[in-house]
Design a protein around this motif. Sequence first.
Motif, PDB file in Angstrom:
ATOM      1  N   UNK A 110     -11.780   6.311   2.379  1.00  0.00           N
ATOM      2  CA  UNK A 110     -12.705   5.771   3.384  1.00  0.00           C
ATOM      3  C   UNK A 110     -13.724   6.828   3.804  1.00  0.00           C
ATOM      4  N   UNK A 111     -13.211   8.024   4.112  1.00  0.00           N
ATOM      5  CA  UNK A 111     -14.108   9.067   4.621  1.00  0.00           C
ATOM      6  C   UNK A 111     -15.037   9.615   3.544  1.00  0.00           C
ATOM      7  N   UNK A 112     -14.657   9.425   2.290  1.00  0.00           N
ATOM      8  CA  UNK A 112     -15.588   9.791   1.221  1.00  0.00           C
ATOM      9  C   UNK A 112     -16.751   8.801   1.165  1.00  0.00           C
ATOM     10  N   UNK A 113     -16.427   7.537   1.398  1.00  0.00           N
ATOM     11  CA  UNK A 113     -17.455   6.496   1.309  1.00  0.00           C
ATOM     12  C   UNK A 113     -18.262   6.374   2.599  1.00  0.00           C
ATOM     13  N   UNK A 114     -17.640   6.709   3.707  1.00  0.00           N
ATOM     14  CA  UNK A 114     -18.272   6.497   5.006  1.00  0.00           C
ATOM     15  C   UNK A 114     -17.896   7.669   5.913  1.00  0.00           C
ATOM     16  N   UNK A 132       0.771  -1.240   0.000  1.00  0.00           N
ATOM     17  CA  UNK A 132       0.000   0.000   0.000  1.00  0.00           C
ATOM     18  C   UNK A 132       0.804   1.293   0.000  1.00  0.00           C
ATOM     19  N   UNK A 133       2.135   1.223  -0.096  1.00  0.00           N
ATOM     20  CA  UNK A 133       2.948   2.451  -0.093  1.00  0.00           C
ATOM     21  C   UNK A 133       2.641   3.327  -1.304  1.00  0.00           C
ATOM     22  N   UNK A 134       2.178   2.703  -2.373  1.00  0.00           N
ATOM     23  CA  UNK A 134       2.044   3.396  -3.666  1.00  0.00           C
ATOM     24  C   UNK A 134       0.613   3.829  -3.930  1.00  0.00           C
ATOM     25  N   UNK A 135      -0.224   3.865  -2.887  1.00  0.00           N
ATOM     26  CA  UNK A 135      -1.642   4.148  -3.079  1.00  0.00           C
ATOM     27  C   UNK A 135      -1.882   5.494  -3.745  1.00  0.00           C
ATOM     28  N   UNK A 136      -2.828   5.516  -4.657  1.00  0.00           N
ATOM     29  CA  UNK A 136      -3.351   6.755  -5.235  1.00  0.00           C
ATOM     30  C   UNK A 136      -4.872   6.612  -5.269  1.00  0.00           C
ATOM     31  N   UNK A 137      -5.548   7.709  -5.490  1.00  0.00           N
ATOM     32  CA  UNK A 137      -6.995   7.632  -5.707  1.00  0.00           C
ATOM     33  C   UNK A 137      -7.241   7.499  -7.202  1.00  0.00           C
ATOM     34  N   UNK A 138      -7.952   6.430  -7.584  1.00  0.00           N
ATOM     35  CA  UNK A 138      -8.352   6.271  -8.985  1.00  0.00           C
ATOM     36  C   UNK A 138      -9.858   6.489  -9.014  1.00  0.00           C
ATOM     37  N   UNK A 139     -10.275   7.579  -9.591  1.00  0.00           N
ATOM     38  CA  UNK A 139     -11.688   7.983  -9.542  1.00  0.00           C
ATOM     39  C   UNK A 139     -12.207   7.901  -8.109  1.00  0.00           C
ATOM     40  N   UNK A 140     -11.412   8.368  -7.183  1.00  0.00           N
ATOM     41  CA  UNK A 140     -11.832   8.455  -5.785  1.00  0.00           C
ATOM     42  C   UNK A 140     -11.633   7.186  -4.969  1.00  0.00           C
ATOM     43  N   UNK A 141     -11.211   6.102  -5.618  1.00  0.00           N
ATOM     44  CA  UNK A 141     -11.011   4.837  -4.899  1.00  0.00           C
ATOM     45  C   UNK A 141      -9.518   4.629  -4.660  1.00  0.00           C
ATOM     46  N   UNK A 142      -9.162   4.258  -3.435  1.00  0.00           N
ATOM     47  CA  UNK A 142      -7.745   4.053  -3.120  1.00  0.00           C
ATOM     48  C   UNK A 142      -7.260   2.750  -3.741  1.00  0.00           C
ATOM     49  N   UNK A 170     -10.081  11.882  14.097  1.00  0.00           N
ATOM     50  CA  UNK A 170     -10.048  13.344  14.213  1.00  0.00           C
ATOM     51  C   UNK A 170     -10.506  13.992  12.900  1.00  0.00           C
ATOM     52  N   UNK A 171      -9.980  13.446  11.774  1.00  0.00           N
ATOM     53  CA  UNK A 171     -10.345  14.006  10.469  1.00  0.00           C
ATOM     54  C   UNK A 171     -11.836  13.823  10.218  1.00  0.00           C
ATOM     55  N   UNK A 172     -12.379  12.677  10.621  1.00  0.00           N
ATOM     56  CA  UNK A 172     -13.809  12.427  10.430  1.00  0.00           C
ATOM     57  C   UNK A 172     -14.610  13.485  11.179  1.00  0.00           C
ATOM     58  N   UNK A 173     -14.155  13.841  12.361  1.00  0.00           N
ATOM     59  CA  UNK A 173     -14.820  14.876  13.147  1.00  0.00           C
ATOM     60  C   UNK A 173     -14.753  16.227  12.447  1.00  0.00           C
ATOM     61  N   UNK A 229     -10.464  -0.063   6.524  1.00  0.00           N
ATOM     62  CA  UNK A 229     -10.079   0.868   5.453  1.00  0.00           C
ATOM     63  C   UNK A 229      -8.574   1.029   5.304  1.00  0.00           C
ATOM     64  N   UNK A 230      -7.835   0.738   6.365  1.00  0.00           N
ATOM     65  CA  UNK A 230      -6.369   0.901   6.325  1.00  0.00           C
ATOM     66  C   UNK A 230      -5.653  -0.443   6.189  1.00  0.00           C
ATOM     67  N   UNK A 231      -6.411  -1.496   6.030  1.00  0.00           N
ATOM     68  CA  UNK A 231      -5.868  -2.851   6.086  1.00  0.00           C
ATOM     69  C   UNK A 231      -4.822  -3.137   5.002  1.00  0.00           C
ATOM     70  N   UNK A 232      -4.946  -2.455   3.866  1.00  0.00           N
ATOM     71  CA  UNK A 232      -4.016  -2.747   2.763  1.00  0.00           C
ATOM     72  C   UNK A 232      -2.652  -2.113   2.975  1.00  0.00           C
ATOM     73  N   UNK A 233      -2.565  -1.184   3.934  1.00  0.00           N
ATOM     74  CA  UNK A 233      -1.323  -0.406   4.067  1.00  0.00           C
ATOM     75  C   UNK A 233      -0.503  -0.914   5.248  1.00  0.00           C
ATOM     76  N   UNK A 234       0.715  -1.314   4.972  1.00  0.00           N
ATOM     77  CA  UNK A 234       1.607  -1.800   6.032  1.00  0.00           C
ATOM     78  C   UNK A 234       2.390  -0.648   6.642  1.00  0.00           C
TER      79      UNK A 234
END
Lengths: 737, 156
Positions: free
Chosen positions: B115-119, B47-57, B150-153, B130-135
């Motif tokens: 994650x916060x866009x979807x939920x 998961x180090x290389x994550x980007x949003x592709x049409x809003x999906x990580x 905090x960000x969700x708040x 939501x963070x499970x893919x990232x080591x």
Amino acid sequence: MKSTPFNPELSRRKFINSLGCLTIGFSLTSTPWASAEPLLAEEKLPGSLQKHPRIDAWLEVLGDGRVRVLTGKMELGQGLRIAIAQVAAEELDLEVEQVEVHLAETGRTPNEGYTAGSGSMENTAMSVRYAAAAARQALLELAAKQWDVSTDRLSMASGRVLWDASKEPLTFAELLNGAQLEQEVKLPVRLKARSEYRYVGKPILRKDIEQMVRAQPFYVQDLRFPGMVHARVVRPPAYEAKLLEFNESTFQAKVPGLLKVVKNGSFLGLITTDEYQAVQGQLLAREHVRWSTPKPLPQGQPLINYLKKLPTSSRTVKEKGAVEVLDKPTKSTWKAEYFKPYQMHGSIGPSCSVALYDGQVLHVWTHTQGVFPLRDALSKMLGMKPESLHVIGVPGSGCYGHNGADDVAADAALLALAYPNKPVRLQWSREEEHAWEPYGSAMWMAAEANLDASGRITHWRYGLWSDSHSTRPGGNAGNLLAARYLEKSFERPSSGYSGGAYRNSEPYYAIPNLKVDSHFFEGPLRVSALRSLGAYGNIFAIESFMDELAHRAQKDPIEFRLMHSEDERSMEVLKKLQEVLRPEKLNANEGIGVAFSRYKNVASYCAVAAKVAVDKKTGDVRLLKMWAVIDAGEVINPDGVKNQTEGGMVQAASWTLKEEVLFDKQHVSSRDWYSYPIFRCGEVPEVEVVVIDRPNEEPLGAGEAAQGPAAAAVVNAIYRACGKRVRHLPVKAAYLK
Amino acid sequence: MEADVTIEVNGKKHMLRVDPATPLLYVLRNQLELNGPKYGCGLEQCGSCMVLMDGVAMPSCRVPVESMQGRAITTLEGLTRADGALHPVQQAFVNEQAAQCGYCLNGMVISAVALLQANKKPDEAAIREGLQRVLCRCSVQPRVIRAVQRAAGTLQ
């Protein structure tokens, strides 16, 4: 990127000369702070400062009034820079933002060896504190002279010296007029009174985290130079495999963008224009190369059985009283044997380096833990003078010890020398990092003890068996991976620093009769320093064994440890842990385990608790929560200590519950995150860390203190939850069913 | 081998002459000189290389750049507002000091934003998922979870 040979030492001298360098001698007479009595440090200078006593070795005043602190240490993610900036800003009454910290670089910063062993606070931060305090005095003296006033009427704020409202304050740069403070720091040094502290002891935010979230260039992986080319190394299939044949012409035809193939003995590398070309070339090369088949690695038996048959050399670490009574076990004798497997550093970003040979000087950008020892090892491997090597420290992915950082730098250096005048970037693959890094050695430990009628330990005998825990380059070319494969190859030194193996092998408890022996073997895999070295294995064994003894003595595990403690600070962390755990409730199948150690028996005190739930049907362990109480002496940044302790104990729990480097007859088979799983987010426990600040004690590193106690706390918790004693790591579900 | 490929990254279209099989990550880092997405494994495991592709990580280390044509890619850089203000998730990571070495931070922030866009109100289990893919090897996940809370708040 400079096209002309670049020598930082010369350019620095030139810079100072052009400003009209003055050598200014100061008398370091007393100038107390206005309101509080300063601390007079007169005993001894911190270690690194003794070797580099000049103020300007540590501090430079910049033209804009800021101060640059030079350290020979590296930022490894431990928050070194903020702690150093806090200390410097404190003594010089600067804002923290006015302190820039320059990381290790040969020819530029003090040589502080390795950033390892949790020694940076004791050595570096304290050297900076003393140098900054001495600089303060010197700057006040200069202002006093200029204004013809006594220094005790002057004050300092934000990089300026102030007198009274009618006088324009003088900046540090104005006072120095282009010079730097060249005099040596001499005892006594007047340090700021602790009651006056504005930054030290406070959780000042790290500045680099904002750089990270902004995706600013930060890591060695982010370096981009004009004309930079990309490289990969073709690894042999086994440690001892030799390159027999490489079909270069057919290979060349198939790799677009190929600029050069570098072949030196069994070292094989390729350089391409684009990175993806190098990635493809590395894979394709396997089809064009033939390697010898060396003797297979040991197979067909549990590793511990194999290790037990290896020849050993032994030494007694500690002997007190007589333990021969243990030769004839009685009802009050208890014995147990423990094992930890090979474990890997598992950096998330594989090692990377950029090197450039400009015809005279070889520049190497690296995330090594020691630029100076790396330079010396490279110098030997390459047959170049140390002065012709310029090694620049740049942060990488967290390393947790000696990973592939030095090796990739050596690889890049070899390739850059063969392809001069271009920056050569070498990024190791995931598979290379997993399969070629030097692991934390497998160890086995045997403990036996007698208890008296009151449940007190009367006799203790402990032995540990381990490979080396440090084969860092340390100026030795044979410890660089590439050096073993060159045509003029370097032998791997036969026996590394065995001292690391018996780190924390002596229990930090009052036991009248005790013997500790350390046995050194040479195992099948490449090994070196992994966070806390032997302390992880030894504390896992000792603190598991203490728990077993507490059970036999029918004592509460914390009370049992308190019974055997003589050091007030040990007792305080244990009692604090007891207090923190008091409100905790347990469901069926849940248990809480505790453990304690004082790191290296001379550094930070740390008591850890773990709460687990064990599913007795499946044997699955869920780690619910971990607590730590840590006393790291004077705390520079409490959030830094917390972050290190949280991370250390969770990482150690991952080692304990999941991790084991496996190998087949050819080589390491743990080559990715499926074959070597580590904690993912869903497995990480809740954490709580209590930091006991002791402002009047020496500051101690906190980065490794939790590793050992965390391991034992987890297995002790499993025992409390399900009655199964795990003595062989990693914890396996099959054993707990 | 090379071809013209047009991709949209952080709201800007880029026409590139590349081997169309090149994984997106190398193009983002080397051609577009972005530092957010990082090389960690090249195997879509860390998961180090994550980007949003049409809003999906999504990981960017294996997907060929040519398959990204017509998709909107956002990197860590693209989360920061034009005036330099940090995205609430980025800001929360600073406030919670949710990093040690910071190498995983890109994947964590990108995953949290998706994650916060979807939920909008994820509970702790949803955040962990939501963070499970990232080591993260420094093991700052507890801080990362706090940062996402905090960000969700802030986002509500």
